[in-house]
Design an enzyme around this catalytic site. Structure first.
Site, PDB file in Angstrom:
ATOM      1  N   LYS A 102       5.988  49.947  22.309  1.00 15.28           N
ATOM      2  CA  LYS A 102       5.186  50.778  23.232  1.00 15.28           C
ATOM      3  C   LYS A 102       4.592  49.924  24.355  1.00 15.28           C
ATOM      4  O   LYS A 102       4.756  50.219  25.528  1.00 15.28           O
ATOM      5  CB  LYS A 102       4.048  51.508  22.468  1.00 15.28           C
ATOM      6  CG  LYS A 102       4.542  52.452  21.383  1.00 15.28           C
ATOM      7  CD  LYS A 102       3.406  53.214  20.711  1.00 15.28           C
ATOM      8  CE  LYS A 102       2.433  52.337  19.948  1.00 15.28           C
ATOM      9  NZ  LYS A 102       3.041  51.605  18.813  1.00 15.28           N
ATOM     10  N   ARG A 147      -2.982  59.528  18.315  1.00 15.60           N
ATOM     11  CA  ARG A 147      -2.377  59.078  17.063  1.00 15.60           C
ATOM     12  C   ARG A 147      -2.626  60.065  15.934  1.00 15.60           C
ATOM     13  O   ARG A 147      -2.224  59.803  14.800  1.00 15.60           O
ATOM     14  CB  ARG A 147      -2.982  57.720  16.678  1.00 15.60           C
ATOM     15  CG  ARG A 147      -2.038  56.537  16.871  1.00 15.60           C
ATOM     16  CD  ARG A 147      -2.787  55.285  16.478  1.00 15.60           C
ATOM     17  NE  ARG A 147      -1.940  54.159  16.231  1.00 15.60           N
ATOM     18  CZ  ARG A 147      -1.704  53.177  17.098  1.00 15.60           C
ATOM     19  NH1 ARG A 147      -2.218  53.211  18.303  1.00 15.60           N
ATOM     20  NH2 ARG A 147      -0.952  52.163  16.750  1.00 15.60           N
ATOM     21  N   ARG A 186       5.702  39.228  16.334  1.00 21.46           N
ATOM     22  CA  ARG A 186       4.956  39.344  17.597  1.00 21.46           C
ATOM     23  C   ARG A 186       3.917  38.222  17.704  1.00 21.46           C
ATOM     24  O   ARG A 186       3.201  37.921  16.753  1.00 21.46           O
ATOM     25  CB  ARG A 186       4.248  40.700  17.647  1.00 21.46           C
ATOM     26  CG  ARG A 186       3.286  40.848  18.802  1.00 21.46           C
ATOM     27  CD  ARG A 186       2.934  42.290  19.080  1.00 21.46           C
ATOM     28  NE  ARG A 186       2.389  43.012  17.956  1.00 21.46           N
ATOM     29  CZ  ARG A 186       2.211  44.339  17.952  1.00 21.46           C
ATOM     30  NH1 ARG A 186       2.532  45.070  18.992  1.00 21.46           N
ATOM     31  NH2 ARG A 186       1.700  44.929  16.894  1.00 21.46           N
ATOM     32  N   ARG A 196      -1.663  38.464  15.789  1.00 19.08           N
ATOM     33  CA  ARG A 196      -2.761  39.391  15.514  1.00 19.08           C
ATOM     34  C   ARG A 196      -3.003  39.424  14.009  1.00 19.08           C
ATOM     35  O   ARG A 196      -2.036  39.473  13.238  1.00 19.08           O
ATOM     36  CB  ARG A 196      -2.384  40.796  15.996  1.00 19.08           C
ATOM     37  CG  ARG A 196      -2.826  41.092  17.411  1.00 19.08           C
ATOM     38  CD  ARG A 196      -2.244  42.353  17.967  1.00 19.08           C
ATOM     39  NE  ARG A 196      -2.318  43.521  17.098  1.00 19.08           N
ATOM     40  CZ  ARG A 196      -1.820  44.718  17.425  1.00 19.08           C
ATOM     41  NH1 ARG A 196      -1.246  44.897  18.592  1.00 19.08           N
ATOM     42  NH2 ARG A 196      -1.909  45.722  16.596  1.00 19.08           N
ATOM     43  N   ARG A 205      -0.085  49.917   7.908  1.00 16.44           N
ATOM     44  CA  ARG A 205      -0.041  50.565   9.237  1.00 16.44           C
ATOM     45  C   ARG A 205       1.156  51.509   9.347  1.00 16.44           C
ATOM     46  O   ARG A 205       1.047  52.585   9.927  1.00 16.44           O
ATOM     47  CB  ARG A 205       0.002  49.501  10.338  1.00 16.44           C
ATOM     48  CG  ARG A 205      -1.362  48.847  10.536  1.00 16.44           C
ATOM     49  CD  ARG A 205      -1.272  47.569  11.329  1.00 16.44           C
ATOM     50  NE  ARG A 205      -0.760  47.777  12.657  1.00 16.44           N
ATOM     51  CZ  ARG A 205      -0.181  46.818  13.381  1.00 16.44           C
ATOM     52  NH1 ARG A 205      -0.060  45.600  12.893  1.00 16.44           N
ATOM     53  NH2 ARG A 205       0.249  47.076  14.594  1.00 16.44           N
TER      54      ARG A 205
HETATM   55  P1  ADP Z   1       0.422  48.831  17.707  1.00 20.23           P
HETATM   56  O1  ADP Z   1       0.630  48.426  19.124  1.00 20.23           O
HETATM   57  O2  ADP Z   1       0.945  47.804  16.785  1.00 20.23           O
HETATM   58  O3  ADP Z   1       0.954  50.210  17.476  1.00 20.23           O
HETATM   59  P2  ADP Z   1      -2.330  49.104  18.443  1.00 20.23           P
HETATM   60  O4  ADP Z   1      -2.615  47.826  19.127  1.00 20.23           O
HETATM   61  O5  ADP Z   1      -2.000  50.294  19.294  1.00 20.23           O
HETATM   62  O6  ADP Z   1      -1.136  48.857  17.420  1.00 20.23           O
HETATM   63  O7  ADP Z   1      -3.534  49.530  17.493  1.00 20.23           O
HETATM   64  C1  ADP Z   1      -4.148  48.596  16.641  1.00 20.23           C
HETATM   65  C2  ADP Z   1      -5.137  49.331  15.760  1.00 20.23           C
HETATM   66  O8  ADP Z   1      -6.154  49.959  16.571  1.00 20.23           O
HETATM   67  C3  ADP Z   1      -4.563  50.466  14.917  1.00 20.23           C
HETATM   68  O9  ADP Z   1      -3.990  50.015  13.705  1.00 20.23           O
HETATM   69  C4  ADP Z   1      -5.833  51.325  14.680  1.00 20.23           C
HETATM   70  O10 ADP Z   1      -6.669  50.747  13.705  1.00 20.23           O
HETATM   71  C5  ADP Z   1      -6.554  51.206  16.025  1.00 20.23           C
HETATM   72  N1  ADP Z   1      -6.138  52.286  16.947  1.00 20.23           N
HETATM   73  C6  ADP Z   1      -5.458  52.162  18.112  1.00 20.23           C
HETATM   74  N2  ADP Z   1      -5.280  53.358  18.681  1.00 20.23           N
HETATM   75  C7  ADP Z   1      -5.846  54.281  17.869  1.00 20.23           C
HETATM   76  C8  ADP Z   1      -5.942  55.702  17.901  1.00 20.23           C
HETATM   77  N3  ADP Z   1      -5.437  56.435  18.908  1.00 20.23           N
HETATM   78  N4  ADP Z   1      -6.595  56.307  16.873  1.00 20.23           N
HETATM   79  C9  ADP Z   1      -7.131  55.614  15.864  1.00 20.23           C
HETATM   80  N5  ADP Z   1      -7.039  54.268  15.764  1.00 20.23           N
HETATM   81  C10 ADP Z   1      -6.419  53.595  16.761  1.00 20.23           C
HETATM   82  P1  ADP Z   2       3.973  48.216  20.015  1.00 23.56           P
HETATM   83  O1  ADP Z   2       3.068  48.233  21.225  1.00 23.56           O
HETATM   84  O2  ADP Z   2       4.737  49.506  19.849  1.00 23.56           O
HETATM   85  O3  ADP Z   2       3.272  47.837  18.753  1.00 23.56           O
HETATM   86  P2  ADP Z   2       5.171  45.842  21.267  1.00 23.56           P
HETATM   87  O4  ADP Z   2       5.554  46.310  22.624  1.00 23.56           O
HETATM   88  O5  ADP Z   2       3.996  44.964  21.154  1.00 23.56           O
HETATM   89  O6  ADP Z   2       5.095  47.115  20.260  1.00 23.56           O
HETATM   90  O7  ADP Z   2       6.462  45.118  20.653  1.00 23.56           O
HETATM   91  C1  ADP Z   2       6.431  44.569  19.330  1.00 23.56           C
HETATM   92  C2  ADP Z   2       7.183  43.237  19.334  1.00 23.56           C
HETATM   93  O8  ADP Z   2       8.580  43.460  19.517  1.00 23.56           O
HETATM   94  C3  ADP Z   2       6.750  42.277  20.428  1.00 23.56           C
HETATM   95  O9  ADP Z   2       6.787  40.979  19.918  1.00 23.56           O
HETATM   96  C4  ADP Z   2       7.807  42.459  21.523  1.00 23.56           C
HETATM   97  O10 ADP Z   2       7.994  41.243  22.235  1.00 23.56           O
HETATM   98  C5  ADP Z   2       9.050  42.840  20.728  1.00 23.56           C
HETATM   99  N1  ADP Z   2       9.908  43.855  21.354  1.00 23.56           N
HETATM  100  C6  ADP Z   2       9.478  44.998  21.965  1.00 23.56           C
HETATM  101  N2  ADP Z   2      10.546  45.728  22.373  1.00 23.56           N
HETATM  102  C7  ADP Z   2      11.656  45.045  22.002  1.00 23.56           C
HETATM  103  C8  ADP Z   2      13.068  45.308  22.140  1.00 23.56           C
HETATM  104  N3  ADP Z   2      13.536  46.412  22.728  1.00 23.56           N
HETATM  105  N4  ADP Z   2      13.921  44.397  21.631  1.00 23.56           N
HETATM  106  C9  ADP Z   2      13.444  43.294  21.028  1.00 23.56           C
HETATM  107  N5  ADP Z   2      12.141  42.992  20.863  1.00 23.56           N
HETATM  108  C10 ADP Z   2      11.241  43.858  21.348  1.00 23.56           C
END
Ligand code: ADP
Ligand code: ADP
Length: 219
Positions: free
Chosen positions: A13, A86, A125, A159, A170
């Site tokens: 994302k 979410r 990551r 992280r 998660r």
């Molecule tokens: P990822 O990118 O790996 O999907 P995020 O960085 O978006 O994770 O979120 C990290 C944490 O922040 C989540 O596991 C949750 O605890 C909290 N969080 C983020 N967005 C939301 C949301 N819309 N509602 C509730 N908790 C959230």
């Molecule tokens: P999210 O916000 O959904 O949790 P991230 O954008 O942080 O996901 O991506 C998670 C990990 O995967 C990061 O380390 C990123 O560099 C890697 N990544 C994201 N998209 C791709 C892809 N299409 N192919 C390979 N690696 C990716």
């Protein structure tokens, strides 16, 4: 324009939102990044969110809704919302708040990946604690292993919630509470753009741009 980005943790994302905001000149609003900034600043909101984030649970709806509705308003309604909504409650509140301004979501992008890929992406990551740049130990390596390309001698970190035990929780939380958001949009007549995100970043972003462009131009 308001774009909502959905997908399990690790789907890509944040990575793809960075490219979307450049092309469509939007503000990137990542609920996770906003929460991590609040925590780093030692705010009340950050303190409240900490226990939930560290254990892989969702921060309560009311806290998130207030935070994100405010951020979207501050962005003048021109944003990509990354990680929000979410839950179905959050999705319904977002629709309600946008309707008050005579607005609605322009595109919902849903990144679809297998659990295996999501887990490998999250556990590999690494990010820069200074500028927030995100890398991956296999797929998106920095020029010098372990260090940020932009901040030079800054070491990359993992992280705390990206460790395998929390990642499992998660993903479970995603299936229990977030996957239903896709159904909420479909049932309310909002088209969901499903994207096979199990491809390279360039391939995935190409698919996203094509779908958003055709939605915007109607072609
Ligand atoms: P990822 O990118 O790996 O999907 P995020 O960085 O978006 O994770 O979120 C990290 C944490 O922040 C989540 O596991 C949750 O605890 C909290 N969080 C983020 N967005 C939301 C949301 N819309 N509602 C509730 N908790 C959230
Ligand atoms: P999210 O916000 O959904 O949790 P991230 O954008 O942080 O996901 O991506 C998670 C990990 O995967 C990061 O380390 C990123 O560099 C890697 N990544 C994201 N998209 C791709 C892809 N299409 N192919 C390979 N690696 C990716």
């Amino acid at each position: 324009m308001v774009i909502v980005m959905l997908g399990p943790p690790g789907a890509g994302k944040g990575t793809h939102c960075k490219r979307i905001v450049e092309k469509y000149q939007l503000v990137h609003l990542s609920s996770g990044d906003i929460l991590r900034n609040e925590r780093a600043g030692g705010t009340e909101l950050g303190k409240k969110a900490r226990q939930y984030m560290d254990s892989g649970k969702l921060v309560p709806d009311q806290i998130i809704i207030e935070m994100m509705v405010g951020a979207i308003a501050a962005a003048g309604g021109n944003c990509v919302s990354d990680g929000f909504p979410r839950t179905v409650v959050q999705a319904a509140e977002l629709d309600k708040e946008l309707a008050k301004e005579g607005k609605k979501i322009d595109a919902v992008v849903n990144l679809v990946v297998s659990d295996d890929v999501a887990e490998r992406r999250i556990t590999g990551r690494r990010s820069c604690p200074v500028c927030g740049a995100v890398y991956h130990i296999d797929t998106m390596k920095p020029k010098i292993e372990g260090y940020c390309d932009k901040c030079k001698d800054q070491k990359l970190v993992q992280r705390p919630d990206d460790r395998p035990d929390v990642v499992k929780i998660r993903l479970k939380t995603y299936y229990e509470q977030t996957a239903a958001v896709v159904g909420y949009y479909t049932n309310s007549g909002q088209e969901v753009l499903d994207i096979n995100a199990d491809k390279t970043v360039d391939d995935v972003i190409g698919l996203i741009f094509k779908k958003i462009d055709s939605l915007v131009t109607g072609k």
